[in-house]
Design a protein around this motif. Sequence first.
Motif, PDB file in Angstrom:
ATOM      1  N   ASN A 152      32.393  10.447   0.130  1.00 13.87           N
ATOM      2  CA  ASN A 152      33.468   9.527   0.511  1.00 13.87           C
ATOM      3  C   ASN A 152      34.841  10.060   0.112  1.00 13.87           C
ATOM      4  OD1 ASN A 152      33.331   9.256  -2.234  1.00 13.87           O
ATOM      5  ND2 ASN A 152      33.315   7.017  -2.248  1.00 13.87           N
TER       6      ASN A 152
ATOM      7  N   ASN B  38      28.066   9.093  -6.744  1.00 17.68           N
ATOM      8  CA  ASN B  38      28.958   9.245  -5.597  1.00 17.68           C
ATOM      9  C   ASN B  38      28.516  10.379  -4.679  1.00 17.68           C
ATOM     10  OD1 ASN B  38      31.148   8.532  -4.075  1.00 17.68           O
ATOM     11  ND2 ASN B  38      32.595   9.778  -5.201  1.00 17.68           N
TER      12      ASN B  38
ATOM     13  N   ARG C 185      37.504   8.191   2.447  1.00 16.38           N
ATOM     14  CA  ARG C 185      37.893   6.783   2.374  1.00 16.38           C
ATOM     15  C   ARG C 185      39.124   6.654   1.482  1.00 16.38           C
ATOM     16  NH1 ARG C 185      33.028   3.141   3.246  1.00 16.38           N
ATOM     17  NH2 ARG C 185      34.348   1.562   2.320  1.00 16.38           N
TER      18      ARG C 185
ATOM     19  N   TYR D  92      26.320   8.748  -2.010  1.00 24.45           N
ATOM     20  CA  TYR D  92      26.881   7.637  -1.243  1.00 24.45           C
ATOM     21  C   TYR D  92      27.251   8.107   0.159  1.00 24.45           C
ATOM     22  CZ  TYR D  92      29.983   3.682  -0.178  1.00 24.45           C
ATOM     23  OH  TYR D  92      30.576   2.588   0.401  1.00 24.45           O
TER      24      TYR D  92
ATOM     25  N   GLY E 203      32.688  13.223  -4.007  1.00 24.44           N
ATOM     26  CA  GLY E 203      31.568  12.713  -3.240  1.00 24.44           C
ATOM     27  C   GLY E 203      31.812  12.761  -1.752  1.00 24.44           C
TER      28      GLY E 203
ATOM     29  N   THR F 218      22.192   0.755  -2.344  1.00 25.05           N
ATOM     30  CA  THR F 218      23.203   1.761  -2.037  1.00 25.05           C
ATOM     31  C   THR F 218      23.534   2.533  -3.311  1.00 25.05           C
ATOM     32  OG1 THR F 218      24.166   0.374  -0.321  1.00 25.05           O
ATOM     33  CG2 THR F 218      25.546   2.143  -1.189  1.00 25.05           C
TER      34      THR F 218
ATOM     35  N   GLN G 290      35.926  10.736  -2.866  1.00 26.74           N
ATOM     36  CA  GLN G 290      36.393  10.282  -4.175  1.00 26.74           C
ATOM     37  C   GLN G 290      35.738  11.097  -5.292  1.00 26.74           C
ATOM     38  OE1 GLN G 290      38.857   7.955  -3.956  1.00 26.74           O
ATOM     39  NE2 GLN G 290      38.492   8.258  -1.776  1.00 26.74           N
TER      40      GLN G 290
ATOM     41  N   SER H 115      25.296   4.098  -6.328  1.00 28.91           N
ATOM     42  CA  SER H 115      26.519   3.705  -7.009  1.00 28.91           C
ATOM     43  C   SER H 115      27.633   4.702  -6.726  1.00 28.91           C
ATOM     44  CB  SER H 115      26.258   3.623  -8.520  1.00 28.91           C
ATOM     45  OG  SER H 115      27.464   3.582  -9.236  1.00 28.91           O
ATOM     46  N   THR H 116      28.809   4.183  -6.357  1.00 25.98           N
ATOM     47  CA  THR H 116      29.950   5.072  -6.114  1.00 25.98           C
ATOM     48  C   THR H 116      30.546   5.583  -7.413  1.00 25.98           C
ATOM     49  OG1 THR H 116      31.398   3.145  -6.009  1.00 25.98           O
ATOM     50  CG2 THR H 116      30.548   3.985  -3.924  1.00 25.98           C
ATOM     51  N   THR H 117      30.105   5.054  -8.533  1.00 24.46           N
ATOM     52  CA  THR H 117      30.580   5.525  -9.839  1.00 24.46           C
ATOM     53  C   THR H 117      29.651   6.592 -10.405  1.00 24.46           C
ATOM     54  OG1 THR H 117      31.586   3.389 -10.301  1.00 24.46           O
ATOM     55  CG2 THR H 117      31.199   4.840 -12.175  1.00 24.46           C
TER      56      THR H 117
END
Length: 780
Positions: A684, A502, A312, A505, A682, A495, A686, A497-499
């Motif tokens: 994604n 990750n 992403r 995710y 991750g 969901t 990131q 956490s992307t922090t």
Amino acid sequence: MHDRVQAGEMPPKDASLRPSPAERSAFLSTLAMSITTQEKAQDARQGRATQRRLNAYEYENALRDLLHAPWLQIRGQFPDDGEAFRFNKVGEALDVSHVHLARYLTAADYALREVIRAHEKRTQPQTQRYYARDQKTLTNTFTQNPFNTSPDRQCYPVLGSTAQPDVRNRRAPLTDPATREQEAVGWVSSNYVTGFTYRWDQFKAPVAGRYRVSFRGYTLWAAPGGTQRRFTSGSDKVGTPGKPRPDVPDYDKLTPGRTVEPITVYTRNGTLNRRVGAFDLTPEPTRHEIGEVWLVGGETLVPDASRFYRSRPPAFKNPLMTKDGCPSVAFQWMEVEGPLNDESSDAGYQLLFGGDQNPERLLRRFLSAAYRGPVDESDLQRFFKLYQERQSAGLSTQEALLATYTAVLASPRFLFLQEKPGPLDDRALATRLALFLWNSTPDATLRERATQGTLHRPDVLRAETERLLNDPKAHRFTEAFLDYWLDLRKIEDSTPSTTLYNDYYLDDALVEAAMLESHLTFEELVRQNLPARNVVDANFIFTNERLATHYGLPEVKGVAMRRVTLPPNSPRGGFLTQASVLKVTANGTTTSPVLRGKWVMERILGYEVPPPPPVPAVEPDIRGAVTIRQQLDKHRADPSCASCHSKIDPPGFALESFDVMGAWRERYRGIDETKPPEKGIGKNGQAFAFHQGLPVDCSGKLSSGTPFTDVRDLKHLLAQDESPLARNLAKQLVIYATGAPIRFSDRAALEKVLTETKPSHYGVRSLLHAVVQSELFRQK
């Protein structure tokens, strides 16, 4: 009041006056008799369970089975069902509004027309091969597409393991008849479930039905050093090559695959996606059959390389890229055979319009099937009058019948359970048994037993229970029961956490495997009649490679779920430490011993936790500077909190060894901008942005005073006494099966269930049989 006095909690020990043992016994006896008398009087008037309608799960299955259309999907058309005592089976919570009635009419009309459409469009089965080079969603992502933002999301053409740069840059045709069977399209990223970049768009199921599906493909290895093209305008179809980058795959430098990649196959129809199969793609080109699947008309299919990333913006990264390159998958074709026809394929249409063309006799036949028994003449005439009114209004015979059938499927006799106070008659007993174990209405065999008047006999009832449990439809029971008993229906409510998390995710493969583990575990408990203690402490799990990696079990390979014996001293085994349960008891960012402890006490041990007093809630510190245990120590200093927290917190402390997705941890994750983040990328694409926080303390002391050091100790302590585990499981089964809670006067009947199943160590299948044979099940 009775239970508090019986437990010695009331009157308080420091009270100036306490009753003598004789006074206490007399008080309890009198109170128990009063409660029982009151509840039995209520039973005589209306029964244990209040009248209820079918919930959305049951209504969907009832239409599927009545119309012989297992592909129908209508549950999502209804408002959410109310819940009471944690289940969606209790009449008090299943209200009926004008919205429900409108949706019943809409859903029934849709279902009936789908059956007609399937009949009218049904053709002879044919086998057709769909080549990857013909799929626009694959070939449109070749490098020259000006709308691509990342080369990692692009597909590329390949012949065996040989790159085809001329085809990729559109200097040569997409396909050559001489090499058609060897041509493939490859990619290195995973699909987005909501969009599905790589789908077989040239196939759409022509009609609802069964199809046999297979794919042919293999894995490749792409070297690093590719470029990302720069596009100067919308008309620039080739673009200008950029500089080689070590993090970008070079689709002109390919070698045979080095990995085995799990592939998950989904259906796609608008925004509706269903998982229908999985297989392992190997370096050797191989045909992989996913078997027979049910498809809705218009659905297509999507194979997803589930281990790959979903890059992403703003920074596109491939977590699987190494200095030597990254894995890739390549598909040659998909083959579909169908629709597969048998005697049931057209049974729904035949029920509606087949054979006798007399509308009144057709309606009688439909009513008998829908109403699960003989039809009253008054019911028949009421609906036949509706049919005549619709015909008089100008509708054709078929349309008038459809309108009448729709009304039947929204009528009280279809929607509501027909139960009278006292012992259930055989027809009501058949309906209750089918709703219990199939989440649907009775089939022809069960209805025949009811018509013969033999179903109430213990031997016949046991035989029918066995038949229903051994049927594939029993998976509906597993799914619906666990959805509410364990709250598995909420697994997508949060969901990661992307922090902080990750690495979880977008990891659908992990969530799907976690759900399958819970379903397969419960089915194994039933199939093998394993003791109820396995609910908390089993020596096996069901897992595949993705879930085993998550659990730290490195010897499991492949996408297929299988039963695995756990190594000694493993913290896994049983529902408490399954990833699905640990996810639904967390919020995606933090975990709470209070929430997890409450879940254990209520769902596993059957202890009802009262609502909390009006005190400030404890909010976990995501900075990692203070542990949740330290915060709770202060919270429990409040006497109004301590009484409950002393019971619910300890199991929650033991489960602090697991993060929001159920992975083992020694330390908490936190956020501290003064410290460098953990290295990693991750799914994604990131980078991780957390640091390791304070250590986890998973020790505790039960309210009885018994200490434990970790979750292994806790599970051992809980499994030592099987009766509370069995009592709670039986209680949950009774609520689910009867739509009524266990009241004070029901306790003796519940204890009888336990007495009968104790010789099998409360085997789960034995518990199911004992519940069905109990007076709780056999009476309204």
